[in-house]
Design a protein around this motif. Structure first.
Motif, mmCIF file in Angstrom:
data_model
loop_
_atom_site.group_PDB
_atom_site.id
_atom_site.type_symbol
_atom_site.label_atom_id
_atom_site.label_comp_id
_atom_site.label_asym_id
_atom_site.label_seq_id
_atom_site.Cartn_x
_atom_site.Cartn_y
_atom_site.Cartn_z
ATOM 1 N N VAL A 10 13.703 -12.525 -1.638
ATOM 2 C CA VAL A 10 13.024 -11.259 -1.349
ATOM 3 C C VAL A 10 13.190 -10.875 0.123
ATOM 4 O O VAL A 10 13.351 -9.695 0.450
ATOM 5 N N GLN A 11 13.193 -11.859 1.030
ATOM 6 C CA GLN A 11 13.407 -11.538 2.448
ATOM 7 C C GLN A 11 14.821 -11.031 2.699
ATOM 8 O O GLN A 11 15.049 -10.248 3.623
ATOM 9 N N GLY A 12 15.758 -11.481 1.882
ATOM 10 C CA GLY A 12 17.141 -11.061 2.053
ATOM 11 C C GLY A 12 17.507 -9.795 1.308
ATOM 12 O O GLY A 12 18.579 -9.235 1.540
ATOM 13 N N THR A 13 16.641 -9.335 0.381
ATOM 14 C CA THR A 13 16.977 -8.153 -0.420
ATOM 15 C C THR A 13 15.974 -7.008 -0.293
ATOM 16 O O THR A 13 16.344 -5.847 -0.399
ATOM 17 N N ARG A 14 14.673 -7.331 -0.073
ATOM 18 C CA ARG A 14 13.639 -6.303 0.058
ATOM 19 C C ARG A 14 12.753 -6.600 1.272
ATOM 20 O O ARG A 14 11.531 -6.631 1.165
ATOM 21 N N PRO A 15 13.347 -6.787 2.438
ATOM 22 C CA PRO A 15 12.549 -7.232 3.586
ATOM 23 C C PRO A 15 11.502 -6.219 4.037
ATOM 24 O O PRO A 15 10.384 -6.598 4.396
ATOM 25 N N ASP A 16 11.852 -4.937 4.034
ATOM 26 C CA ASP A 16 10.907 -3.948 4.558
ATOM 27 C C ASP A 16 9.730 -3.739 3.620
ATOM 28 O O ASP A 16 8.603 -3.478 4.061
ATOM 29 N N THR A 17 9.961 -3.816 2.307
ATOM 30 C CA THR A 17 8.863 -3.691 1.349
ATOM 31 C C THR A 17 7.883 -4.839 1.523
ATOM 32 O O THR A 17 6.665 -4.647 1.578
ATOM 33 N N LEU A 18 8.407 -6.048 1.618
ATOM 34 C CA LEU A 18 7.559 -7.216 1.828
ATOM 35 C C LEU A 18 6.815 -7.103 3.154
ATOM 36 O O LEU A 18 5.609 -7.378 3.233
ATOM 37 N N ALA A 19 7.518 -6.691 4.200
ATOM 38 C CA ALA A 19 6.894 -6.608 5.525
ATOM 39 C C ALA A 19 5.754 -5.603 5.550
ATOM 40 O O ALA A 19 4.745 -5.820 6.238
ATOM 41 N N ALA A 20 5.878 -4.506 4.796
ATOM 42 C CA ALA A 20 4.791 -3.525 4.748
ATOM 43 C C ALA A 20 3.518 -4.161 4.216
ATOM 44 O O ALA A 20 2.416 -3.925 4.724
ATOM 45 N N ALA A 21 3.647 -4.976 3.192
ATOM 46 C CA ALA A 21 2.480 -5.651 2.626
ATOM 47 C C ALA A 21 1.905 -6.674 3.605
ATOM 48 O O ALA A 21 0.690 -6.748 3.804
ATOM 49 N N LEU A 22 2.775 -7.472 4.232
ATOM 50 C CA LEU A 22 2.296 -8.522 5.125
ATOM 51 C C LEU A 22 1.699 -7.943 6.401
ATOM 52 O O LEU A 22 0.732 -8.503 6.955
ATOM 53 N N ASN A 23 2.256 -6.852 6.908
ATOM 54 C CA ASN A 23 1.687 -6.215 8.096
ATOM 55 C C ASN A 23 0.367 -5.522 7.793
ATOM 56 O O ASN A 23 -0.363 -5.148 8.715
#
Length: 332
Positions: free
Chosen positions: A187-200
């Motif tokens: 997921v970090q290698g394919t959808r990093p910005d989507t994941l980062a939005a949730a974590l931020n």
């Protein structure tokens, strides 16, 4: 990760005396240097000893420079440089594709052009293990030696060509665990910005994402996440989360996963090398190390300490670094 331990960590973070921890960290000498257009943060611990060897110590993901500091302080007879990789914590993101080769060039330029060291030793973990290998392979006239706890694996194609039974068994084990244990990297290698939005958006989510990997990859018994703190203190766990939260750098920390793609082969390392295999790769075969590190001075396996070796067993790793430097006549 489990709910009970996460709840405990979240409560502790709520009560964390950040200003006290900040003062501890600020006791070290921090700098930001322009390296090829990127602002690179680093801690520089200078030795009082004239002619002390220089040592570059690099972190990986999800750890930051602060997990390397206890180890660095145990080496007062070295000039120790502990940088933040581009896009991590207080280093600016690199304006371009963030590959391992780019990181190797930036770290080498930091050591030579910025800090003026003609020669230095290198050590890296996780992402920066390959970076350390690349530095040693690409700049042999500048690298006096390399210490590795994550010894070279090779590309998928290189692994497939291996005919050594021990190597095949090791690579097959890695491949078998890569599916169930590799979701984070996918997921970090394919959808990093989507994941980062949730974590931020969620301190608890960010803490869970980071602490899970500290638990899973450290030398911690399975199913007992709280025992992580035998290896990495709660203060240091919460500092990791605080750095990512305060700098909003979780997205840019994913860049090496997204930008690298299939890594290119790394040429064999010809400079002196010492390999001490960490516990999660206990079955790494010596034959693979000898094929890649052409001047291998020592090979053994850590009795304790996992993926974050210098954070988990700093005294043991400092002893090994000092012994390696002595074998190269860099210390008396």
């Amino acid at each position: 990760m489990n709910a009970a331990y996460l709840s405990d960590l979240v409560s502790a973070w709520h009560d964390f005396d950040w200003r006290e921890r900040e003062a501890q960290l600020n006791a070290d000498s921090h700098f930001i240097a322009d390296v090829a257009g990127a602002g690179i943060h680093f801690v520089h611990l200078r030795s009082a000893r004239i002619g002390a060897p220089a040592l570059l110590v690099m972190h990986g993901w999800p750890h930051t420079f602060q997990l390397q500091l206890e180890f660095a302080h145990l080496l007062p007879d070295f000039d120790v440089i502990v940088p933040s990789l581009p896009g991590f914590a207080f280093s600016e993101p690199y304006d371009g594709t963030m590959t391992e080769s780019v990181m190797a060039e930036l770290m080498h330029r930091l050591m030579t052009e910025t800090l003026g060291y003609d020669r230095y030793l290198t050590y890296g973990e996780d992402v920066s293990a390959n970076v350390s290998d690349l530095i040693a392979a690409a700049y042999p006239s500048s690298v006096q030696g390399i210490l590795a706890t994550h010894a070279h694996f090779g590309t998928d194609a290189e692994r497939a060509r291996s005919t050594d039974p021990a190597a095949r068994a090791f690579f097959d084990r890695l491949a078998a665990s890569g599916g169930p244990d590799g979701a984070y990297g996918h997921v970090q290698g394919t959808r990093p910005d989507t994941l980062a939005a949730a974590l931020n958006d969620s301190p608890a989510g960010l803490l869970a994402w980071i602490a899970e990997k500290l638990v899973e990859w450290s030398d911690t018994p399975s199913g007992q996440p709280h025992l992580l703190e035998r290896r990495i203190s709660r203060e240091r766990i919460l500092t990791e989360a605080m750095f990512y939260w305060a700098t909003q750098s979780i997205a840019t920390s994913f860049r090496p996963y997204f930008d690298e793609g299939e890594p290119a082969p790394i040429p064999p390392v010809e400079v002196p090398a010492a390999v001490a295999i960490q516990r999660h790769e206990h079955d790494y075969p010596e034959s693979v190390a000898r094929d890649f590190y052409r001047d291998l001075r020592s090979f053994d396996r850590l009795k304790e300490g996992g993926h974050f070796a210098v954070a988990e067993v700093p005294h043991e790793m400092a002893r090994r670094m000092r012994d390696f430097a002595r074998s190269l006549d860099l210390l008396p």
